[in-house]
Design a protein around this motif. Structure first.
Motif, PDB file in Angstrom:
ATOM      1  N   ASP A 197      37.964  30.198  33.584  1.00 54.17           N
ATOM      2  CA  ASP A 197      37.663  28.938  32.919  1.00 54.17           C
ATOM      3  C   ASP A 197      36.356  29.128  32.149  1.00 54.17           C
ATOM      4  OD1 ASP A 197      35.450  28.514  34.677  1.00 54.17           O
ATOM      5  OD2 ASP A 197      36.695  27.382  36.088  1.00 54.17           O
ATOM      6  N   TRP A 198      35.971  28.117  31.393  1.00 51.10           N
ATOM      7  CA  TRP A 198      34.817  28.301  30.510  1.00 51.10           C
ATOM      8  C   TRP A 198      33.499  28.381  31.267  1.00 51.10           C
ATOM      9  CZ3 TRP A 198      34.947  30.122  25.836  1.00 51.10           C
ATOM     10  CH2 TRP A 198      36.145  30.062  25.118  1.00 51.10           C
ATOM     11  N   ASP A 199      33.389  27.743  32.432  1.00 54.94           N
ATOM     12  CA  ASP A 199      32.173  27.905  33.242  1.00 54.94           C
ATOM     13  C   ASP A 199      32.010  29.365  33.655  1.00 54.94           C
ATOM     14  OD1 ASP A 199      31.483  25.242  33.074  1.00 54.94           O
ATOM     15  OD2 ASP A 199      32.411  24.695  34.989  1.00 54.94           O
ATOM     16  N   GLN A 200      33.100  30.010  34.034  1.00 60.98           N
ATOM     17  CA  GLN A 200      33.038  31.421  34.415  1.00 60.98           C
ATOM     18  C   GLN A 200      32.705  32.308  33.226  1.00 60.98           C
ATOM     19  OE1 GLN A 200      37.015  31.387  36.128  1.00 60.98           O
ATOM     20  NE2 GLN A 200      36.176  31.725  38.179  1.00 60.98           N
ATOM     21  N   VAL A 201      33.252  31.972  32.059  1.00 60.69           N
ATOM     22  CA  VAL A 201      32.921  32.736  30.854  1.00 60.69           C
ATOM     23  C   VAL A 201      31.432  32.627  30.554  1.00 60.69           C
ATOM     24  CG1 VAL A 201      33.309  32.963  28.369  1.00 60.69           C
ATOM     25  CG2 VAL A 201      35.244  32.546  29.892  1.00 60.69           C
ATOM     26  N   ARG A 202      30.880  31.421  30.702  1.00 60.85           N
ATOM     27  CA  ARG A 202      29.445  31.251  30.474  1.00 60.85           C
ATOM     28  C   ARG A 202      28.620  32.044  31.485  1.00 60.85           C
ATOM     29  NH1 ARG A 202      30.917  26.071  28.513  1.00 60.85           N
ATOM     30  NH2 ARG A 202      31.157  25.251  30.613  1.00 60.85           N
ATOM     31  N   GLU A 203      29.070  32.079  32.737  1.00 63.16           N
ATOM     32  CA  GLU A 203      28.356  32.871  33.741  1.00 63.16           C
ATOM     33  C   GLU A 203      28.390  34.358  33.392  1.00 63.16           C
ATOM     34  OE1 GLU A 203      29.461  32.116  37.777  1.00 63.16           O
ATOM     35  OE2 GLU A 203      29.487  29.943  37.498  1.00 63.16           O
ATOM     36  N   LEU A 204      29.522  34.829  32.926  1.00 61.35           N
ATOM     37  CA  LEU A 204      29.626  36.220  32.510  1.00 61.35           C
ATOM     38  C   LEU A 204      28.681  36.504  31.349  1.00 61.35           C
ATOM     39  CD1 LEU A 204      33.483  36.462  32.824  1.00 61.35           C
ATOM     40  CD2 LEU A 204      31.917  38.069  33.926  1.00 61.35           C
ATOM     41  N   ALA A 205      28.665  35.609  30.371  1.00 62.38           N
ATOM     42  CA  ALA A 205      27.769  35.796  29.228  1.00 62.38           C
ATOM     43  C   ALA A 205      26.310  35.792  29.671  1.00 62.38           C
ATOM     44  CB  ALA A 205      28.014  34.699  28.189  1.00 62.38           C
ATOM     45  N   GLY A 206      25.972  34.898  30.603  1.00 61.32           N
ATOM     46  CA  GLY A 206      24.606  34.844  31.101  1.00 61.32           C
ATOM     47  C   GLY A 206      24.205  36.065  31.895  1.00 61.32           C
ATOM     48  N   ALA A 207      25.207  36.791  32.423  1.00 66.80           N
ATOM     49  CA  ALA A 207      24.938  38.004  33.200  1.00 66.80           C
ATOM     50  C   ALA A 207      24.928  39.249  32.325  1.00 66.80           C
ATOM     51  CB  ALA A 207      25.987  38.145  34.304  1.00 66.80           C
ATOM     52  N   GLY A 208      24.998  39.076  31.010  1.00 63.73           N
ATOM     53  CA  GLY A 208      24.897  40.223  30.119  1.00 63.73           C
ATOM     54  C   GLY A 208      26.210  40.776  29.619  1.00 63.73           C
ATOM     55  N   VAL A 209      27.305  40.059  29.857  1.00 60.77           N
ATOM     56  CA  VAL A 209      28.608  40.486  29.339  1.00 60.77           C
ATOM     57  C   VAL A 209      28.772  39.922  27.931  1.00 60.77           C
ATOM     58  CG1 VAL A 209      31.113  40.368  29.627  1.00 60.77           C
ATOM     59  CG2 VAL A 209      29.631  40.634  31.639  1.00 60.77           C
ATOM     60  N   GLU A 210      28.978  40.790  26.963  1.00 59.58           N
ATOM     61  CA  GLU A 210      29.236  40.343  25.593  1.00 59.58           C
ATOM     62  C   GLU A 210      30.619  39.689  25.543  1.00 59.58           C
ATOM     63  OE1 GLU A 210      30.092  42.188  21.126  1.00 59.58           O
ATOM     64  OE2 GLU A 210      29.196  43.474  22.673  1.00 59.58           O
ATOM     65  N   ILE A 211      30.700  38.508  24.940  1.00 62.37           N
ATOM     66  CA  ILE A 211      31.979  37.817  24.810  1.00 62.37           C
ATOM     67  C   ILE A 211      32.492  38.021  23.382  1.00 62.37           C
ATOM     68  CG2 ILE A 211      33.230  35.662  25.062  1.00 62.37           C
ATOM     69  CD1 ILE A 211      31.926  36.736  27.663  1.00 62.37           C
ATOM     70  N   GLY A 212      33.648  38.641  23.273  1.00 64.13           N
ATOM     71  CA  GLY A 212      34.247  38.903  21.973  1.00 64.13           C
ATOM     72  C   GLY A 212      35.517  38.105  21.787  1.00 64.13           C
ATOM     73  N   GLY A 213      36.063  38.150  20.577  1.00 65.07           N
ATOM     74  CA  GLY A 213      37.285  37.437  20.253  1.00 65.07           C
ATOM     75  C   GLY A 213      38.518  38.293  20.463  1.00 65.07           C
ATOM     76  N   HIS A 214      39.634  37.600  20.790  1.00 64.62           N
ATOM     77  CA  HIS A 214      40.908  38.299  21.019  1.00 64.62           C
ATOM     78  C   HIS A 214      42.056  37.421  20.534  1.00 64.62           C
ATOM     79  CE1 HIS A 214      43.111  41.613  22.715  1.00 64.62           C
ATOM     80  NE2 HIS A 214      43.665  40.921  23.706  1.00 64.62           N
ATOM     81  N   SER A 215      41.773  36.585  19.510  1.00 63.11           N
ATOM     82  CA  SER A 215      42.708  35.627  18.931  1.00 63.11           C
ATOM     83  C   SER A 215      42.810  34.375  19.799  1.00 63.11           C
ATOM     84  CB  SER A 215      44.097  36.238  18.700  1.00 63.11           C
ATOM     85  OG  SER A 215      44.867  36.265  19.880  1.00 63.11           O
ATOM     86  N   HIS A 216      43.632  33.418  19.353  1.00 55.95           N
ATOM     87  CA  HIS A 216      43.802  32.187  20.123  1.00 55.95           C
ATOM     88  C   HIS A 216      45.026  32.237  21.022  1.00 55.95           C
ATOM     89  CE1 HIS A 216      43.397  28.054  21.283  1.00 55.95           C
ATOM     90  NE2 HIS A 216      44.587  27.741  20.802  1.00 55.95           N
ATOM     91  N   SER A 217      46.152  32.757  20.519  1.00 56.95           N
ATOM     92  CA  SER A 217      47.377  32.746  21.332  1.00 56.95           C
ATOM     93  C   SER A 217      47.961  34.132  21.571  1.00 56.95           C
ATOM     94  CB  SER A 217      48.436  31.846  20.681  1.00 56.95           C
ATOM     95  OG  SER A 217      48.865  32.376  19.427  1.00 56.95           O
ATOM     96  N   HIS A 218      47.238  35.191  21.168  1.00 60.74           N
ATOM     97  CA  HIS A 218      47.619  36.577  21.464  1.00 60.74           C
ATOM     98  C   HIS A 218      48.924  37.012  20.782  1.00 60.74           C
ATOM     99  CE1 HIS A 218      48.028  40.293  23.867  1.00 60.74           C
ATOM    100  NE2 HIS A 218      46.764  40.097  24.218  1.00 60.74           N
ATOM    101  N   PRO A 219      49.075  36.760  19.485  1.00 58.13           N
ATOM    102  CA  PRO A 219      50.269  37.263  18.799  1.00 58.13           C
ATOM    103  C   PRO A 219      50.061  38.697  18.313  1.00 58.13           C
ATOM    104  CG  PRO A 219      48.958  36.043  17.253  1.00 58.13           C
ATOM    105  CD  PRO A 219      48.224  35.974  18.586  1.00 58.13           C
ATOM    106  N   GLN A 220      51.120  39.319  17.834  1.00 60.74           N
ATOM    107  CA  GLN A 220      51.001  40.592  17.125  1.00 60.74           C
ATOM    108  C   GLN A 220      50.521  40.253  15.711  1.00 60.74           C
ATOM    109  OE1 GLN A 220      54.550  43.026  17.413  1.00 60.74           O
ATOM    110  NE2 GLN A 220      54.911  42.401  19.526  1.00 60.74           N
ATOM    111  N   LEU A 221      49.242  40.427  15.464  1.00 56.82           N
ATOM    112  CA  LEU A 221      48.645  39.930  14.232  1.00 56.82           C
ATOM    113  C   LEU A 221      49.210  40.584  12.980  1.00 56.82           C
ATOM    114  CD1 LEU A 221      44.891  39.622  15.288  1.00 56.82           C
ATOM    115  CD2 LEU A 221      46.578  37.785  15.057  1.00 56.82           C
ATOM    116  N   ASP A 222      49.721  41.805  13.098  1.00 57.04           N
ATOM    117  CA  ASP A 222      50.277  42.466  11.914  1.00 57.04           C
ATOM    118  C   ASP A 222      51.648  41.928  11.547  1.00 57.04           C
ATOM    119  OD1 ASP A 222      51.480  43.574  14.173  1.00 57.04           O
ATOM    120  OD2 ASP A 222      51.642  45.572  13.305  1.00 57.04           O
ATOM    121  N   GLN A 223      52.200  41.022  12.366  1.00 59.07           N
ATOM    122  CA  GLN A 223      53.529  40.477  12.119  1.00 59.07           C
ATOM    123  C   GLN A 223      53.504  39.021  11.645  1.00 59.07           C
ATOM    124  OE1 GLN A 223      56.593  42.420  12.515  1.00 59.07           O
ATOM    125  NE2 GLN A 223      54.894  43.857  12.338  1.00 59.07           N
TER     126      GLN A 223
END
Length: 265
Positions: free
Chosen positions: A117-143
């Motif tokens: 959940d987003w609280d856990q994502v914030r905790e990860l970011a606060g602990a030094g984990v870089e948060i990157g993007g991976h799309s919104h719904s995980h499609p095959q973007l080349d298609q």
């Protein structure tokens, strides 16, 4: 400057009892802890994705034995099991989140297993984990169409920026699939670098939008892991994966060309 080869490790779920959808690409908490101990014992220096790309872009030297630890999708076990191990060793990492799969207001219901959940994502970011993007719904973007591609990239990036206060600088292609069109869109959306798969070591000459990673699976034993991070026998280890990837790339290009010709995109 020497074109240093860097292992970028690609993890997904860290779970003792994953479901069938994520089992093959999961690792047990015990295996993950052993693998991080191997990195520490061999003297590796983990970096974040943005840090590695920035060093290569500026021509700055890398630390001794660099390695990247990355996680795709956003499974709950990254917070529960991986974060304490990373903290124990003082290792940075990068988590690429599929925003429509995370628990919370943007959840599309399509997640394959229990997600952060987003609280856990914030905790990860606060602990030094870089948060990157991976799309919104995980499609095959080349298609997908240009419109869907832009939505997936922009909406996912905006959500991370809204929730964490800073938009992500790094991106990972869902399934590892990209194309010249996709890479251009990723760059134009504001991402400074992006990771593919390729099951090979990353090198500066690959360019900031096509850096390769190696897959860590449930079946990756500790000896195989040691060989992988040291760059030994990678071609043999992933020969089958590479053959399938090349063959499927031809199929995907043909499928997209067919949809374009039919006016579906």
């Amino acid at each position: 400057m020497a074109d240093t080869a860097v292992p970028i490790l690609m993890y997904h779920a860290v779970a003792a009892e994953p479901n069938d959808a994520t089992r093959a690409l999961s690792v047990t908490p015990e295996a993950f802890a052993r693998q991080m101990a191997v990195l520490a014992g061999l003297g590796f220096t983990p970096l974040g994705t943005a840090d590695l790309a920035a060093r290569w872009r500026a021509g700055r030297p890398l630390p001794g034995r660099p390695v990247l630890i990355t996680f795709d999708d956003g499974y709950e076990g990254v917070h529960r099991h991986a974060l304490p191990v990373l903290a124990e060793h003082g290792f940075p990492a990068t988590l690429f989140v599929t925003t429509g799969w995370l628990r919370g207001p943007y959840d599309t219901g399509g997640a394959p297993d229990t997600m952060l959940d987003w609280d856990q994502v914030r905790e990860l970011a606060g602990a030094g984990v870089e948060i990157g993007g991976h799309s919104h719904s995980h499609p095959q973007l080349d298609q997908v169409s240009d419109e869907v591609l832009r939505f997936e990239l922009i909406h996912g990036r905006e959500i991370v920026g809204d929730r964490l206060g800073t938009p992500p600088a790094s991106f990972a292609y869902p399934y590892g699939y990209s194309s010249r069109r996709v890479r251009r869109a990723v760059r134009e959306t504001g991402y400074a670098q992006a990771l593919a798969v390729g099951n090979d070591l990353a090198r500066r000459r690959q360019g900031p939008y096509a850096l390769r990673r190696v897959t860590v699976r449930r079946g990756t034993g500790i000896e195989a892991f040691e060989r992988m991070v040291q760059g030994r026998a990678i071609a043999r280890t992933f020969a089958g994966d590479r053959a399938l990837t090349k063959g499927y790339a031809v199929v995907r290009r043909a499928r997209r060309a067919g949809r374009i010709a039919a006016g579906a995109m």
